[in-house]
Design an enzyme around this catalytic site. Structure first.
Site, PDB file in Angstrom:
ATOM      1  N   HIS A   5      -0.413 -12.114   1.529  1.00  0.00           N
ATOM      2  CA  HIS A   5      -1.403 -11.263   0.870  1.00  0.00           C
ATOM      3  C   HIS A   5      -2.034 -11.953  -0.333  1.00  0.00           C
ATOM      4  O   HIS A   5      -3.246 -11.860  -0.547  1.00  0.00           O
ATOM      5  CB  HIS A   5      -0.715  -9.960   0.452  1.00  0.00           C
ATOM      6  N   TYR A  23       0.840  -1.196   0.000  1.00  0.00           N
ATOM      7  CA  TYR A  23       0.000   0.000   0.000  1.00  0.00           C
ATOM      8  C   TYR A  23       0.874   1.245   0.000  1.00  0.00           C
ATOM      9  O   TYR A  23       1.560   1.543   0.985  1.00  0.00           O
ATOM     10  CB  TYR A  23      -0.929   0.031   1.215  1.00  0.00           C
ATOM     11  N   PHE A  66     -19.178   1.891  -2.671  1.00  0.00           N
ATOM     12  CA  PHE A  66     -20.334   1.938  -3.565  1.00  0.00           C
ATOM     13  C   PHE A  66     -21.627   1.671  -2.803  1.00  0.00           C
ATOM     14  O   PHE A  66     -22.664   2.299  -3.061  1.00  0.00           O
ATOM     15  CB  PHE A  66     -20.168   0.919  -4.694  1.00  0.00           C
ATOM     16  N   GLY A  93     -23.868   4.508  -1.071  1.00  0.00           N
ATOM     17  CA  GLY A  93     -24.734   5.417  -1.806  1.00  0.00           C
ATOM     18  C   GLY A  93     -24.192   6.819  -1.917  1.00  0.00           C
ATOM     19  O   GLY A  93     -24.891   7.733  -2.365  1.00  0.00           O
ATOM     20  N   SER A 117     -13.064  -4.573   2.272  1.00  0.00           N
ATOM     21  CA  SER A 117     -14.047  -3.934   1.382  1.00  0.00           C
ATOM     22  C   SER A 117     -15.476  -4.315   1.765  1.00  0.00           C
ATOM     23  O   SER A 117     -16.291  -4.650   0.897  1.00  0.00           O
ATOM     24  CB  SER A 117     -13.777  -4.287  -0.083  1.00  0.00           C
ATOM     25  N   PRO A 118     -15.829  -4.244   3.049  1.00  0.00           N
ATOM     26  CA  PRO A 118     -17.185  -4.639   3.460  1.00  0.00           C
ATOM     27  C   PRO A 118     -18.261  -3.657   2.999  1.00  0.00           C
ATOM     28  O   PRO A 118     -19.449  -3.970   3.092  1.00  0.00           O
ATOM     29  CB  PRO A 118     -17.084  -4.664   4.991  1.00  0.00           C
ATOM     30  N   LEU A 119     -17.839  -2.502   2.489  1.00  0.00           N
ATOM     31  CA  LEU A 119     -18.785  -1.519   1.960  1.00  0.00           C
ATOM     32  C   LEU A 119     -18.690  -1.420   0.436  1.00  0.00           C
ATOM     33  O   LEU A 119     -19.104  -0.419  -0.157  1.00  0.00           O
ATOM     34  CB  LEU A 119     -18.539  -0.147   2.599  1.00  0.00           C
ATOM     35  N   GLY A 120     -18.138  -2.457  -0.189  1.00  0.00           N
ATOM     36  CA  GLY A 120     -18.061  -2.471  -1.642  1.00  0.00           C
ATOM     37  C   GLY A 120     -17.285  -1.298  -2.203  1.00  0.00           C
ATOM     38  O   GLY A 120     -17.690  -0.685  -3.185  1.00  0.00           O
ATOM     39  N   ARG A 121     -16.129  -0.992  -1.563  1.00  0.00           N
ATOM     40  CA  ARG A 121     -15.306   0.156  -1.986  1.00  0.00           C
ATOM     41  C   ARG A 121     -16.128   1.439  -2.004  1.00  0.00           C
ATOM     42  O   ARG A 121     -16.012   2.274  -2.889  1.00  0.00           O
ATOM     43  CB  ARG A 121     -14.652  -0.135  -3.342  1.00  0.00           C
TER      44      ARG A 121
END
Length: 332
Positions: free
Chosen positions: A128, A56, A213, A216, A207-211
């Site tokens: 990784h 990263y 997306f 909203g 990514s539990p929030l879909g990056r």
């Protein structure tokens, strides 16, 4: 903050962690001072699990976390569960990568991470991505030597198959598997989550929030040129439009309950699986505070089932990575 255990060999950690990747690259402009303030606030809110990787920012993210830990001295180090990873090798300015799982590289990568982080041990050290040319037994054997040397507290794997986890765990106890898991990325439900539960391994959901997306709040047309989501299959063209319709239904579900989309998405994970630890990434304190609130949200079985149906995997459009990002992912 409620706690969850990172397997039989790992430490207890906050039920929600913080993914730090976006503080260094992939999501547009970065700001170290703002990132440090967000890290400080996370710790104050009870977040103890901080996730990074050597790739990263090509080391920048580990150095940033090292600054944060050093600023708080020994007392802060004792409060932080520090997770980092090895295995992805990239050149500056390139998304394409190669995978290195050789024992010699693992030892070198660990020492380099320790220097950047400014610590004498890593609490949770992940492979990784997998190079299938190197037997997993050799990989975890080298990682186990790092545990014996006191450089690593516990080991983890990322984006592996259930079979690989079983083989690895038979050689050296695995504390956690980290893979993408969210309402719109349900692959771990095909067997990995059950395998982790059977073996006593924690599942860390990135990514539990879909990056973002699923929140909203993302205007795809306004993403910066250096935001990798501009090239993510789920964020472009007809796939983006189809997925936006799913998010609109999630927004309605959340609004009926006085919650944010992010809180619903995180609560869905926490309520479904007692061994899952989501690590949403954010650079903004406002979003951090909202995310942490998900720890105390209870969803009923009927609500969980409703969300399961809404985000039926067949309804989600587009692959979760461009082709280059799928390198080293088992089962894809």
């Amino acid at each position: 903050m409620k706690q969850r255990q990172l397997g039989a060999t790992g430490p207890a950690t906050s039920a929600i962690g913080l993914g730090c990747m976006g503080m260094s690259e992939f999501y547009g402009q970065t700001d170290d001072d703002a990132a440090l303030r967000t890290l400080e606030r996370a710790l104050a809110l009870g977040v103890s699990h901080f996730d990074t990787a050597d790739t990263y920012g090509l080391g920048h993210n580990e150095t940033l976390l090292g600054r944060f830990i050093t600023a708080g001295g020994a007392a802060r180090r004792q409060r932080v569960v520090l997770a980092t990873k090895f295995g992805i090798v990239r050149k500056a300015g390139q998304y394409e990568r190669r995978i290195d799982n050789s024992p010699a590289y693992i030892r070198e990568a660990c020492d380099a991470s320790l220097r950047r982080l400014g610590v004498d041990h890593i609490d949770l050290y992940y492979c990784h991505r997998r190079d299938p040319a190197v037997p997993i037994e050799d990989v975890v054997g080298a990682m186990g030597e790092l545990v014996q040397a006191g450089k690593v507290g516990a080991i983890g794997l990322s984006e592996v198959s259930a079979d690989t986890l079983r083989r690895a765990h038979a050689v050296c106890p695995v504390a956690a598997v980290q893979s993408e898991y969210s309402l719109w990325s349900r692959e771990p439900e095909a067997g990995m989550l059950a395998t982790c539960a059977e073996l006593g391994v924690a599942f860390v959901a990135y990514s539990p929030l879909g990056r973002a997306f699923l929140t909203g709040t993302v205007d795809v047309g306004q993403l910066a040129d250096n935001d990798f989501r501009k090239h993510n299959p789920r964020f472009v063209g007809e796939a983006q439009a189809a997925n936006q319709r799913l998010v609109a239904e999630l927004t309605a579900f959340a609004a009926e309950r006085g919650l944010s989309n992010a809180q619903v998405a995180l609560a869905w994970l926490l309520n479904k699986h007692p061994h899952v630890v989501p690590i949403p990434g954010t650079r903004r304190i406002l979003y951090l505070e909202s995310n942490v609130g998900a720890v105390d949200i209870a969803l009923t079985p009927d609500e969980i089932a409703q969300l399961d149906r809404l985000f039926n995997p067949q309804a989600v459009a587009g692959a979760r990575y461009p082709e280059a990002g799928l390198v080293g992912i088992e089962g894809r």
